[in-house]
Motif scaffolding. Structure first.
Motif, PDB file in Angstrom:
ATOM      1  N   PRO A  61      29.748  27.127  -5.143  1.00 16.71           N
ATOM      2  CA  PRO A  61      30.171  28.489  -5.472  1.00 16.71           C
ATOM      3  C   PRO A  61      31.455  28.855  -4.735  1.00 16.71           C
ATOM      4  O   PRO A  61      31.660  28.478  -3.585  1.00 16.71           O
ATOM      5  N   ASP A  62      32.324  29.593  -5.396  1.00 13.73           N
ATOM      6  CA  ASP A  62      33.623  29.984  -4.846  1.00 13.73           C
ATOM      7  C   ASP A  62      33.418  31.097  -3.811  1.00 13.73           C
ATOM      8  O   ASP A  62      33.088  32.243  -4.157  1.00 13.73           O
ATOM      9  N   VAL A  63      33.622  30.749  -2.520  1.00 12.73           N
ATOM     10  CA  VAL A  63      33.383  31.723  -1.449  1.00 12.73           C
ATOM     11  C   VAL A  63      34.350  32.894  -1.538  1.00 12.73           C
ATOM     12  O   VAL A  63      34.018  34.031  -1.185  1.00 12.73           O
ATOM     13  N   ASP A  64      35.569  32.652  -2.030  1.00 14.21           N
ATOM     14  CA  ASP A  64      36.544  33.733  -2.150  1.00 14.21           C
ATOM     15  C   ASP A  64      36.038  34.853  -3.056  1.00 14.21           C
ATOM     16  O   ASP A  64      36.293  36.040  -2.820  1.00 14.21           O
ATOM     17  N   LYS A  65      35.300  34.449  -4.102  1.00 13.69           N
ATOM     18  CA  LYS A  65      34.755  35.462  -5.009  1.00 13.69           C
ATOM     19  C   LYS A  65      33.671  36.288  -4.324  1.00 13.69           C
ATOM     20  O   LYS A  65      33.454  37.454  -4.672  1.00 13.69           O
ATOM     21  N   ALA A  66      32.980  35.675  -3.334  1.00 10.27           N
ATOM     22  CA  ALA A  66      31.953  36.425  -2.606  1.00 10.27           C
ATOM     23  C   ALA A  66      32.588  37.529  -1.766  1.00 10.27           C
ATOM     24  O   ALA A  66      31.969  38.567  -1.506  1.00 10.27           O
ATOM     25  N   ARG A  67      33.840  37.330  -1.347  1.00  9.71           N
ATOM     26  CA  ARG A  67      34.525  38.318  -0.524  1.00  9.71           C
ATOM     27  C   ARG A  67      35.254  39.362  -1.374  1.00  9.71           C
ATOM     28  O   ARG A  67      35.746  40.365  -0.843  1.00  9.71           O
ATOM     29  N   SER A  68      35.328  39.085  -2.660  1.00  6.91           N
ATOM     30  CA  SER A  68      36.078  39.977  -3.538  1.00  6.91           C
ATOM     31  C   SER A  68      35.303  41.272  -3.792  1.00  6.91           C
ATOM     32  O   SER A  68      34.069  41.295  -3.838  1.00  6.91           O
ATOM     33  N   TYR A  69      36.061  42.385  -3.960  1.00  6.66           N
ATOM     34  CA  TYR A  69      35.446  43.658  -4.309  1.00  6.66           C
ATOM     35  C   TYR A  69      35.324  43.839  -5.816  1.00  6.66           C
ATOM     36  O   TYR A  69      34.726  44.812  -6.285  1.00  6.66           O
ATOM     37  N   ALA A  70      35.885  42.903  -6.575  1.00  9.47           N
ATOM     38  CA  ALA A  70      35.820  43.015  -8.032  1.00  9.47           C
ATOM     39  C   ALA A  70      34.404  42.697  -8.510  1.00  9.47           C
ATOM     40  O   ALA A  70      33.859  41.649  -8.162  1.00  9.47           O
ATOM     41  N   PRO A  71      33.803  43.578  -9.284  1.00 12.85           N
ATOM     42  CA  PRO A  71      32.438  43.331  -9.768  1.00 12.85           C
ATOM     43  C   PRO A  71      32.316  42.008 -10.515  1.00 12.85           C
ATOM     44  O   PRO A  71      31.308  41.307 -10.385  1.00 12.85           O
ATOM     45  N   ALA A  72      33.340  41.653 -11.291  1.00 14.21           N
ATOM     46  CA  ALA A  72      33.265  40.406 -12.061  1.00 14.21           C
ATOM     47  C   ALA A  72      33.196  39.197 -11.133  1.00 14.21           C
ATOM     48  O   ALA A  72      32.460  38.231 -11.388  1.00 14.21           O
ATOM     49  N   ASP A  73      33.965  39.229 -10.028  1.00 13.36           N
ATOM     50  CA  ASP A  73      33.943  38.116  -9.078  1.00 13.36           C
ATOM     51  C   ASP A  73      32.591  38.022  -8.375  1.00 13.36           C
ATOM     52  O   ASP A  73      32.040  36.935  -8.199  1.00 13.36           O
ATOM     53  N   ALA A  74      32.067  39.178  -7.983  1.00 15.55           N
ATOM     54  CA  ALA A  74      30.762  39.175  -7.313  1.00 15.55           C
ATOM     55  C   ALA A  74      29.676  38.647  -8.237  1.00 15.55           C
ATOM     56  O   ALA A  74      28.793  37.888  -7.816  1.00 15.55           O
ATOM     57  N   LEU A  75      29.732  39.022  -9.493  1.00 15.46           N
ATOM     58  CA  LEU A  75      28.744  38.554 -10.463  1.00 15.46           C
ATOM     59  C   LEU A  75      28.878  37.053 -10.678  1.00 15.46           C
ATOM     60  O   LEU A  75      27.868  36.329 -10.749  1.00 15.46           O
ATOM     61  N   ALA A  76      30.126  36.588 -10.770  1.00 17.62           N
ATOM     62  CA  ALA A  76      30.342  35.152 -10.976  1.00 17.62           C
ATOM     63  C   ALA A  76      29.813  34.350  -9.800  1.00 17.62           C
ATOM     64  O   ALA A  76      29.200  33.283  -9.961  1.00 17.62           O
ATOM     65  N   PHE A  77      30.035  34.861  -8.576  1.00 12.82           N
ATOM     66  CA  PHE A  77      29.536  34.164  -7.391  1.00 12.82           C
ATOM     67  C   PHE A  77      28.009  34.134  -7.383  1.00 12.82           C
ATOM     68  O   PHE A  77      27.392  33.101  -7.069  1.00 12.82           O
ATOM     69  N   ALA A  78      27.385  35.244  -7.701  1.00 11.96           N
ATOM     70  CA  ALA A  78      25.923  35.311  -7.719  1.00 11.96           C
ATOM     71  C   ALA A  78      25.339  34.343  -8.736  1.00 11.96           C
ATOM     72  O   ALA A  78      24.335  33.665  -8.472  1.00 11.96           O
ATOM     73  N   LYS A  79      25.975  34.271  -9.915  1.00 13.98           N
ATOM     74  CA  LYS A  79      25.490  33.345 -10.940  1.00 13.98           C
ATOM     75  C   LYS A  79      25.644  31.895 -10.485  1.00 13.98           C
ATOM     76  O   LYS A  79      24.769  31.059 -10.721  1.00 13.98           O
ATOM     77  N   ALA A  80      26.776  31.596  -9.832  1.00  8.84           N
ATOM     78  CA  ALA A  80      27.001  30.233  -9.353  1.00  8.84           C
ATOM     79  C   ALA A  80      25.994  29.862  -8.266  1.00  8.84           C
ATOM     80  O   ALA A  80      25.484  28.727  -8.228  1.00  8.84           O
TER      81      ALA A  80
END
Length: 585
Positions: A373-392
């Protein structure tokens, strides 16, 4: 209290000799005795029980002699101290043969004490009587057929000397060739009386293995030679890693070598040995231990343009596939080596970095190309990035278990105070191909690489390592076993613990693919008719492992996903447990 060195303490020759012999073995450093019950060996068994009661030795009882043999092998493999295994006469002695052969080929100290009929009952078809003297042939370091004791005073000294000689022979104190010893002891009725309290006296340390000079093997300083690599097979030990680091050599260390760590480790050695840019440039190979896990290593060592030096500080035989290696007792790096030179750094660095690139590619392939999973997306405030990280993350946890993933998980959860035992199955090769360097204690019966006795050996390793931790006050870890379903079923009797027997902290992890899939990777899979291949080689099975575990009193759970496997390995229950991991064929 009577002293264990006294012979006539009961007036019964069998019991008195058993006291003298076992007491002397304990005084010479033996701490573990394994017993399989039987009538002819009853005096030895009862004395062993009294020695345990007195706190002089640890006793382990198993009804199956084959299990006893491998249990003793595991105890000795972990501790380096000979374990004694006691049996009655007849077929009981033959059931020890597999463990004796493995001890012989692996150089593990073992003392086999078989009971026999006296001379007047041999050769006349007496019950439970066969020719036991010389039973194990050339596999033993010392073989003695001891006449039935008569109760004479001289037998005390004979037993003392026999025990001393047995321990010295088992550890290779005079020969630098550790291995099994066979004492075949005739005993005459009456076979036992009550054993009195025993005081062992002063216990000495087991002698050290002799110098390799007794084998005619010298210690050498290597000369400078471009294109040098170090190869470490089973039981090579840390010396291989030390030499590789001191000389600036790439280290090709098998997972069960004891040297699968360090900055010079090359994990993807198979691929690189097959590549002319790497394997083609090798001019010298320094070999430690017993390489058994690849075809590329013996192929390299058989090349006429490769100088082969085998470092074998002990053992009557040395690994020498092309029959032309120079065998030495020890090797050190050239005093003139400059580890900072461009040539040295370039040579070892090219292997290490190429191996890392291959490992990264293999990891991406194992992840289906998705990667972690992309750790950078976990730090992102963008809902789409957070959702993508959670799915991964969820997908990673739910990922089905593959053989490489299983091997990597056990490696990751094993720490220096733990023990890892690898069975002779497809999984040890998967581990050898992928696991990164880590300095942990790994055991595998690679002397003959049989699937038999894996659980019995692991129980012995667990008992010995955890007893040593208790004695020193150090942390007692868990022993994990990684093996296939057929190896489990072959040694299923080892799951049995009798009432009162110590149960170590042991986790048996079974990769269950329904048969012997190791044969699927051999040439025969492409030439044999499928039905015949499946029946006589793959040997499909559908055993209910959960029911087997329950029958023997082991905890059991199934892990089908990476998340479930991580849960099972991160918090193994106390005592003995089985983790069953279904795998695709």
């Amino acid at each position: 209290m009577p002293d264990a060195a006294q012979t006539r303490v009961t007036g019964n020759p069998a019991t008195d000799y058993a006291i003298a012999l076992l007491g002397a073995l304990v005084r010479n450093g033996v701490s573990d005795i394994v017993v399989s019950p039987g009538s002819r060996s009853q005096a030895l068994a009862l004395v062993a029980a009294e020695l345990e009661r007195a706190g002089a030795a640890r006793l382990h009882v198993r009804i199956d002699e084959r299990v006893s043999g491998f249990l003793a092998l595991g105890l000795a493999r972990e501790s380096g101290v000979p374990a004694v295994v006691i049996t009655t006469s007849g077929t009981a002695t033959a059931n020890l043969h597999p463990a004796v052969l493995e001890a012989h080929e692996s150089g593990v100290p073992l003392i086999v004490l078989t009971s026999d009929r006296p001379a007047e009952l041999r050769g006349i078809r007496a019950n439970q009587t066969t020719r036991q003297q010389g039973l194990y042939g050339s596999a033993t370091r010392l073989e003695l057929d001891v006449a039935a004791p008569e109760g004479e005073q001289r037998e005390r000294g004979a037993a003392e000397e026999l025990a001393r000689a047995a321990v010295r022979a088992a550890v290779g104190a005079d020969t630098a060739a550790p291995g099994p010893v066979h004492i075949n002891l005739a005993l005459r009725a009456p076979l036992s009386v009550a054993v009195p309290p025993i005081e062992v006296g002063t216990v000495g340390a087991v002698p050290a293995v002799a110098s390799p000079s007794v084998l005619g093997r010298e210690s050498i300083e290597l000369t400078d030679a471009p294109g040098t690599i170090v190869i470490a097979g089973a039981d090579a030990g840390e010396a291989a890693e030390s030499l590789a680091r001191a000389g600036g050599y790439p280290l090709l260390a098998e997972v069960s070598s004891g040297s699968h760590f360090g900055p010079n480790l090359v994990v993807s050695y198979r691929e690189l040995l097959s590549d002319d840019a790497f394997g083609g440039r090798v001019s010298r190979a320094i070999v430690f231990g017993h390489p058994t896990l690849s075809r590329e290593v013996p192929a390299l060592l058989s090349r006429d343009d490769v100088e082969v030096i085998v470092v074998a500080p002990s053992g009557l035989e040395a690994y020498n596939p092309a029959h032309r290696a120079r065998v030495v007792g020890a090797a050190s790096a050239p005093a003139s080596v400059d580890l900072r030179s461009p040539e040295v750094r370039g040579w070892v660095g090219s292997w290490v970095f190429a191996s890392r690139r291959l490992q990264e590619a293999a990891e991406r392939e194992a992840d289906g190309g998705a990667g972690a999973p992309d750790v950078d997306k976990a730090r992102s405030y963008a809902p789409a990035d957070a959702l993508a990280f959670a799915k991964a993350e969820l997908a990673a946890v739910r990922a089905p278990i593959t053989r490489p993933l299983l091997a990597e998980a056990l490696w990751r959860y094993t720490w220096p105070h733990d023990r890892l035992v690898l069975g002779a199955s497809r999984l040890i090769r998967d581990a050898d191909k992928i696991v990164p360097g880590k300095k942990i204690r790994v055991h595998a019966n690679r002397g003959l690489a049989g699937i038999d006795g894996t659980i019995g050996t692991a129980i012995g390793i667990a008992l010995a390592s955890q007893a040593a931790a208790e004695e020193t006050g150090s942390p007692a870890g868990v022993t994990r076993v990684l093996l296939g379903d057929l190896a489990l079923l072959h040694d299923v009797g080892a799951l049995l613990f009798g009432s009162g027997e110590r149960r170590p902290h042991l986790q048996v992890v079974v990769g269950n693919d329904g048969g012997g899939t190791i044969f699927d990777g051999l040439e025969v899979a492409g030439t044999a008719p499928e039905s015949a291949f499946n029946r006589v080689l793959f040997t499909p099975q559908a055993a209910d492992i959960a029911s087997l575990a329950a029958a023997y009193g082991w905890a059991h759970r199934v892990a089908r996903t990476k998340g479930e496997l991580d849960q099972a390995l991160s918090a193994p229950p106390a005592g003995v447990s089985v983790v069953e991991v279904p795998l695709e064929r």
